[in-house]
Design a protein around this motif. Sequence first.
Motif, short mmCIF file in Angstrom:
data_model
loop_
_atom_site.label_atom_id
_atom_site.label_comp_id
_atom_site.label_asym_id
_atom_site.label_seq_id
_atom_site.Cartn_x
_atom_site.Cartn_y
_atom_site.Cartn_z
N VAL A 114 0.82 -0.98 -0.33
CA VAL A 114 -0.15 -0.02 -0.13
C VAL A 114 0.73 1.43 0.36
O VAL A 114 2.19 1.26 0.95
N ILE A 115 0.57 1.83 -1.25
CA ILE A 115 1.06 3.78 -0.72
C ILE A 115 -0.19 4.67 -1.31
O ILE A 115 -1.21 4.66 -1.01
N ASN A 116 0.94 5.48 -0.13
CA ASN A 116 -0.19 7.07 0.21
C ASN A 116 -1.11 7.68 -0.96
O ASN A 116 0.15 8.81 -1.78
N THR A 117 -1.70 7.54 -2.41
CA THR A 117 -1.55 8.56 -3.23
C THR A 117 -2.63 9.46 -2.78
O THR A 117 -2.74 10.19 -4.10
N MET A 118 -2.85 9.62 -2.14
CA MET A 118 -3.91 10.19 -2.08
C MET A 118 -3.58 12.39 -2.21
O MET A 118 -3.39 13.46 -2.52
N ASP A 119 -2.04 12.37 -1.85
CA ASP A 119 -0.68 13.34 -1.77
C ASP A 119 -0.32 13.22 -3.20
O ASP A 119 0.37 14.06 -3.39
N ILE A 120 -0.35 12.21 -4.30
CA ILE A 120 0.13 12.27 -5.74
C ILE A 120 -0.96 12.82 -6.44
O ILE A 120 -1.96 12.89 -6.70
N ARG A 121 -0.09 13.75 -7.58
CA ARG A 121 -0.44 15.18 -8.09
C ARG A 121 -0.65 14.65 -9.72
O ARG A 121 0.19 14.02 -10.62
N LEU A 122 -1.67 14.78 -9.46
CA LEU A 122 -1.83 13.75 -11.66
C LEU A 122 -2.15 14.81 -12.44
O LEU A 122 -1.97 15.98 -12.00
N PRO A 123 -1.58 14.45 -13.78
CA PRO A 123 -1.75 15.71 -15.18
C PRO A 123 -4.00 16.22 -14.16
O PRO A 123 -4.16 15.49 -13.98
N LYS A 124 -3.41 17.33 -14.62
CA LYS A 124 -4.56 17.95 -14.61
C LYS A 124 -5.88 17.88 -14.89
O LYS A 124 -6.87 17.87 -14.13
N PRO A 125 -5.50 17.72 -16.38
CA PRO A 125 -7.23 17.07 -16.71
C PRO A 125 -7.83 15.87 -16.17
O PRO A 125 -8.66 15.69 -15.98
#
Length: 251
Positions: A76-87
């Motif tokens: 498990v990784i913390n995915t909530m803080d990952i900045r995805l591409p804007k679209p």
Amino acid sequence: MNERNCHAFFALSSLIVVYAFASPRKPGTLALTDDSQDSPGEASWLPMIRGVNSILQQVWPWVESGPLRGLLQPGVINTMDIRLPKPATHQLKELAGLCETAAGGEEAVAAYREAVKALQKCYAKIFTRAAVECEVGTAFTWPVEVPDRYIQLLNARAPEALVILAHYCVVLHHLDGYWWMKGWAEHVMGNIYKELNAPWREWIQWPTDTISRNEKCLVWRPLSPDMVASQTPGSMSSKISSQTPGSMTSS
């Protein structure tokens, strides 16, 4: 199953998935294959993937240290803080808003929330996936994590459920390089389009654009913020809409 035969069970179940996706597709439906006995509205491939996971969970410690460990999704990784591409970030926010106004009562709303939350995690895992990680295992985390109620709503062809599935097709499109997954994202998107009426088709504009242009929008690249912001949905390609009645409604 036990420590000795669990690897064979996992291998067999994984090969069944490959065989099922490689089989002739059932046209005009979300069902899996042309031989499927499922009703036209049922996306039988989602429970199939969930079934493989249920087998895996029973023997995880053994498989994790065995010869097939490379097929497993890392811890498990913390995915909530990952900045995805804007679209992608924008679309997830739009889907979250759609969930809050969904029909079907609080139970349906909760199921849609969980499905979108799982989709955000799946996007983040694909976006940050290391080259040595199994892309298929990462992409198939979403079907495993959505609640049973969402699957029921999808099989009932609830428009909100179909819209969420359309956004998962962006993930499926990342698997297009595998011979047994070739064209699956486009196939599912075309059938979702047929199921939705005109107002709802606006909600699947972005995933349709992305797949039509053959974009792998969740592949990490060292782009500047301005370059990322420039990756906005363009005009519709005729590739998917040519398989569906009429032209797509622009957003």
